[in-house]
Design a protein around this motif. Structure first.
Motif, PDB file in Angstrom:
ATOM      1  N   ARG A 134      33.871 -39.269   9.091  1.00 41.10           N
ATOM      2  CA  ARG A 134      33.438 -39.519  10.467  1.00 41.10           C
ATOM      3  C   ARG A 134      31.947 -39.228  10.575  1.00 41.10           C
ATOM      4  N   GLU A 135      31.185 -40.226  11.044  1.00 40.02           N
ATOM      5  CA  GLU A 135      29.740 -40.085  11.169  1.00 40.02           C
ATOM      6  C   GLU A 135      29.380 -39.821  12.623  1.00 40.02           C
ATOM      7  N   GLU A 136      28.676 -38.729  12.864  1.00 40.45           N
ATOM      8  CA  GLU A 136      28.218 -38.383  14.207  1.00 40.45           C
ATOM      9  C   GLU A 136      26.706 -38.538  14.293  1.00 40.45           C
ATOM     10  N   GLY A 137      26.195 -38.546  15.529  1.00 44.19           N
ATOM     11  CA  GLY A 137      24.762 -38.758  15.727  1.00 44.19           C
ATOM     12  C   GLY A 137      24.397 -40.214  15.661  1.00 44.19           C
ATOM     13  N   VAL A 138      25.381 -41.094  15.922  1.00 43.01           N
ATOM     14  CA  VAL A 138      25.148 -42.540  15.890  1.00 43.01           C
ATOM     15  C   VAL A 138      25.716 -43.175  17.154  1.00 43.01           C
ATOM     16  N   VAL A 139      25.134 -44.314  17.547  1.00 40.58           N
ATOM     17  CA  VAL A 139      25.614 -45.053  18.711  1.00 40.58           C
ATOM     18  C   VAL A 139      25.698 -46.531  18.369  1.00 40.58           C
ATOM     19  N   LEU A 140      26.535 -47.240  19.107  1.00 40.84           N
ATOM     20  CA  LEU A 140      26.669 -48.683  18.940  1.00 40.84           C
ATOM     21  C   LEU A 140      25.667 -49.371  19.859  1.00 40.84           C
ATOM     22  N   ALA A 141      24.756 -50.140  19.282  1.00 44.80           N
ATOM     23  CA  ALA A 141      23.755 -50.861  20.068  1.00 44.80           C
ATOM     24  C   ALA A 141      24.339 -52.186  20.547  1.00 44.80           C
ATOM     25  N   PRO A 142      23.828 -52.725  21.656  1.00 43.00           N
ATOM     26  CA  PRO A 142      24.328 -54.005  22.162  1.00 43.00           C
ATOM     27  C   PRO A 142      24.139 -55.175  21.193  1.00 43.00           C
ATOM     28  N   ASP A 143      23.266 -55.029  20.193  1.00 41.63           N
ATOM     29  CA  ASP A 143      23.092 -56.100  19.212  1.00 41.63           C
ATOM     30  C   ASP A 143      24.177 -56.081  18.141  1.00 41.63           C
ATOM     31  N   GLY A 144      25.109 -55.111  18.217  1.00 35.50           N
ATOM     32  CA  GLY A 144      26.209 -55.051  17.260  1.00 35.50           C
ATOM     33  C   GLY A 144      25.976 -54.102  16.104  1.00 35.50           C
ATOM     34  N   MET A 145      24.766 -53.537  16.005  1.00 39.63           N
ATOM     35  CA  MET A 145      24.454 -52.622  14.918  1.00 39.63           C
ATOM     36  C   MET A 145      24.665 -51.175  15.353  1.00 39.63           C
ATOM     37  N   THR A 146      25.060 -50.328  14.403  1.00 38.35           N
ATOM     38  CA  THR A 146      25.207 -48.904  14.666  1.00 38.35           C
ATOM     39  C   THR A 146      23.895 -48.212  14.291  1.00 38.35           C
ATOM     40  N   VAL A 147      23.389 -47.377  15.204  1.00 44.35           N
ATOM     41  CA  VAL A 147      22.052 -46.802  15.072  1.00 44.35           C
ATOM     42  C   VAL A 147      22.123 -45.279  15.111  1.00 44.35           C
ATOM     43  N   ALA A 148      21.512 -44.614  14.137  1.00 44.44           N
ATOM     44  CA  ALA A 148      21.370 -43.158  14.170  1.00 44.44           C
ATOM     45  C   ALA A 148      20.232 -42.817  15.125  1.00 44.44           C
ATOM     46  N   ASP A 204      28.322 -48.542   5.598  1.00 43.28           N
ATOM     47  CA  ASP A 204      28.559 -48.870   6.996  1.00 43.28           C
ATOM     48  C   ASP A 204      29.974 -48.428   7.365  1.00 43.28           C
ATOM     49  N   GLY A 205      30.411 -48.733   8.581  1.00 43.28           N
ATOM     50  CA  GLY A 205      31.733 -48.292   9.000  1.00 43.28           C
ATOM     51  C   GLY A 205      32.256 -49.049  10.196  1.00 43.28           C
ATOM     52  N   CYS A 206      33.230 -48.446  10.883  1.00 41.08           N
ATOM     53  CA  CYS A 206      33.923 -49.112  11.990  1.00 41.08           C
ATOM     54  C   CYS A 206      34.048 -48.163  13.175  1.00 41.08           C
ATOM     55  N   TRP A 207      33.981 -48.721  14.388  1.00 42.31           N
ATOM     56  CA  TRP A 207      34.184 -47.965  15.618  1.00 42.31           C
ATOM     57  C   TRP A 207      35.637 -48.028  16.046  1.00 42.31           C
ATOM     58  N   ASP A 208      36.049 -47.002  16.782  1.00 43.75           N
ATOM     59  CA  ASP A 208      37.412 -46.989  17.305  1.00 43.75           C
ATOM     60  C   ASP A 208      37.585 -47.958  18.464  1.00 43.75           C
ATOM     61  N   ASN A 209      36.479 -48.273  19.160  1.00 45.93           N
ATOM     62  CA  ASN A 209      36.538 -49.148  20.332  1.00 45.93           C
ATOM     63  C   ASN A 209      35.157 -49.761  20.516  1.00 45.93           C
ATOM     64  N   SER A 247      33.207 -46.633   5.997  1.00 46.82           N
ATOM     65  CA  SER A 247      34.117 -47.343   5.102  1.00 46.82           C
ATOM     66  C   SER A 247      33.812 -46.950   3.656  1.00 46.82           C
ATOM     67  N   ASP A 248      34.803 -47.029   2.829  1.00 46.75           N
ATOM     68  CA  ASP A 248      34.635 -46.748   1.405  1.00 46.75           C
ATOM     69  C   ASP A 248      34.044 -45.347   1.189  1.00 46.75           C
ATOM     70  N   THR A 249      33.151 -45.239   0.216  1.00 44.72           N
ATOM     71  CA  THR A 249      32.568 -43.950  -0.126  1.00 44.72           C
ATOM     72  C   THR A 249      31.373 -43.661   0.773  1.00 44.72           C
ATOM     73  N   ALA A 250      31.360 -42.499   1.399  1.00 42.37           N
ATOM     74  CA  ALA A 250      30.242 -42.130   2.266  1.00 42.37           C
ATOM     75  C   ALA A 250      28.974 -41.955   1.434  1.00 42.37           C
ATOM     76  N   SER A 251      27.827 -42.285   2.013  1.00 40.78           N
ATOM     77  CA  SER A 251      26.552 -42.142   1.318  1.00 40.78           C
ATOM     78  C   SER A 251      25.648 -41.192   2.092  1.00 40.78           C
ATOM     79  N   THR A 252      24.680 -40.607   1.390  1.00 37.24           N
ATOM     80  CA  THR A 252      23.733 -39.706   2.029  1.00 37.24           C
ATOM     81  C   THR A 252      22.891 -40.456   3.049  1.00 37.24           C
TER      82      THR A 252
END
Length: 495
Positions: free
Chosen positions: A118-132, A181-186, A196-201
């Motif tokens: 689970r990655e925290e400190g990130v938000v879903l932007a209206p352009d569809g990308m997840t941004v730290a 990258d990953g997936c949002w719950d909603n 997704s897959d193996t988490a990276s630094t």
């Protein structure tokens, strides 16, 4: 009176023990309610994060933007030695924030990857990308503190190069992936983002946040002296709504142009040098013994190799919205693996939906609608196309790079099928959408070893009896490089 001592509990009446248990349960519920109250008010969507920033500004109208940024940095404990090398100490005192708001902002800005990926400190932007959010805010703060317009000390290290350096060192030790990258719950009210897959630094969200931090840091530096509210800056960049012209009519400074803006500002050799500087700075700040020449050369080789991959994925390739991000249903059955590289690139239009999609939400809904039609009405295993281009600035993953699609009867194993959302019988897709596929997706495929360099581009109608991709659009693609005029004998479209 209740007696105390090591054996007192055995002398307490059952009624009192019951009351004590009830109070503990009530306290636990209250703590849970308090911790989730802010989540009910604000989701992990960029629009909600901006609302939270605006609330901070409204409650502290005397603060300049740079002071608001420092307050956010203090709230999120984003104040280590590396950050303080470039920015002033955020301190431990300042205006008090509402407890709920403070808790939300801390979770929104402080980046970390928890157990379960689970990655925290990130938000879903209206352009569809997840941004730290952290590297984004650090870049903006550095830009506001710039004394020479356009020159921002520490900008690259604070936003991207520092995290890249940490990632490269970890990769050299354990071979971890780059930019997971990953997936949002909603997608409407996101709260949980799982890698997704193996988490990276260095995750994809950190890259996007770093890019945005560079772009907006440079922007505010160039406008030194102007009074800018942080919430207004973020609103203009992330929440701009496209008109009917799509990206063709969009302003220059919006997040949908993230990659093209970043490429203009940052040449790969510059970023490589900044990564190396960041790694040397961390060595110094952490008091490590100076590296031997041989060890330094080996690390620099790793920097160059990783940066080559970074440039390909995040600068050469277009933004691609993953299946889980647009809400794809599972594949039915077992997909067929493609034998790469492929020879053909087939161009389609969807016809239905007949209108171009201008937002991530609408394009995602169109993708889900097409997938349902292909699976339920056509009886296919999945959405047929390999990729789909929207008019919102994104390419959407269908079957993707590795799996055989159902787009061009008889040739599904020989090429990728790329469709444009809309009916282009008498009109054209936006120039931006066409360039996204013609110039970026195709070159990304070649550079990644998925298409041969001498690939052949064809319209769907050249392979089967169909009007796809529409008369006007077909005429346009005959002018594209790699187009081959010779058509094959039409076969029955079995797909």
């Amino acid at each position: 009176r209740i007696k105390t001592g090591p054996h007192a509990l055995s002398r307490v009446s059952p009624q009192i023990r019951l009351m004590e248990g009830c109070w503990k349960l009530t306290l636990a519920v209250l703590v849970l309610l308090v911790s989730t109250h802010a989540d009910a008010l604000f989701s992990c969507h960029m629009k909600d994060f901006i609302k939270a920033v605006q609330q901070v500004e409204d409650e502290n109208p005397e603060l300049e933007a740079v002071e608001v940024l420092r307050m956010l940095r203090r709230t999120a404990h984003l104040n280590d030695a590396f950050v303080q090398h470039f920015l002033p100490d955020a301190g431990s005192s300042g205006p008090e924030l509402d407890a709920d708001l403070s808790g939300y902002l801390q979770r929104a800005v402080q980046h970390r990857v928890l157990e379960g990926a689970r990655e925290e400190g990130v938000v879903l932007a209206p352009d569809g990308m997840t941004v730290a959010v952290g590297p984004l805010l650090l870049g903006i703060e550095a830009g506001f503190l710039s004394t020479i317009p356009g020159r921002v000390p520490g900008l690259y290290q604070l936003t991207l190069a520092g995290n890249l350096g940490v990632s490269i060192r970890r990769r050299s030790e354990n071979g971890e992936p780059l930019g997971t990258d990953g997936c949002w719950d909603n997608l409407t009210a996101p709260h949980v983002f799982t890698l997704s897959d193996t988490a990276s630094t260095l995750t994809a969200a950190q890259v996007h946040g770093g890019m945005d931090g560079v772009i907006l840091g440079k922007e505010v530096s160039a406008k030194a002296g102007e009074s800018v509210k942080l919430s207004s800056l973020l609103t203009d960049y992330y929440l701009h709504q496209l008109d009917a012209r799509g990206m063709d009519g969009a302003p220059r400074l919006i997040s949908r142009r993230r990659r093209e803006l970043f490429k203009v500002l940052v040449a790969p050799p510059v970023l490589i040098r900044q990564v190396a500087k960041s790694m040397e700075l961390r060595e110094k700040l952490e008091g490590r013994v100076k590296m031997e020449v041989r060890q330094k050369r080996r690390l620099m080789a790793a920097v160059k190799e990783t940066m080559k991959e970074f440039v390909h994925v995040f600068m050469e390739c277009p933004p691609i919205i993953a299946r889980c991000t647009w809400g794809a249903a599972p594949y039915i059955g077992t997909p067929t693996l493609l034998s790469l590289p492929l020879t053909y690139l087939f161009i389609h239009h969807t016809a239905s939906p007949s209108q171009p999609c201008l937002t991530f939400e609408q394009c995602s809904a169109d993708m889900r609608s097409m997938q349902r039609f292909h699976q339920e009405e056509r009886g296919w295993d999945d959405i047929g196309y390999s990729f789909v281009a929207g008019s919102d600035g994104n390419v959407y993953e269908g079957r993707g790079w590795k799996w055989q699609g159902a787009h061009t009867g008889g040739y599904n194993s020989k090429g990728y099928g790329v469709s444009f959302i809309g009916d282009y019988t008498s009109t054209l897709p936006s120039q931006h959408a066409m360039a996204l596929v013609r110039d970026q997706l195709a070159s990304c495929a070649v550079a990644g070893g998925r298409l041969v360099s001498s690939y052949i581009l064809k319209g769907h109608r050249q392979m089967v009896s169909t009007s796809c991709p529409g008369n006007t659009f077909y005429k346009e693609i005959t002018t594209w490089g790699h187009y081959q005029v010779r058509a094959v004998n039409h076969k029955q479209n079995l797909l």
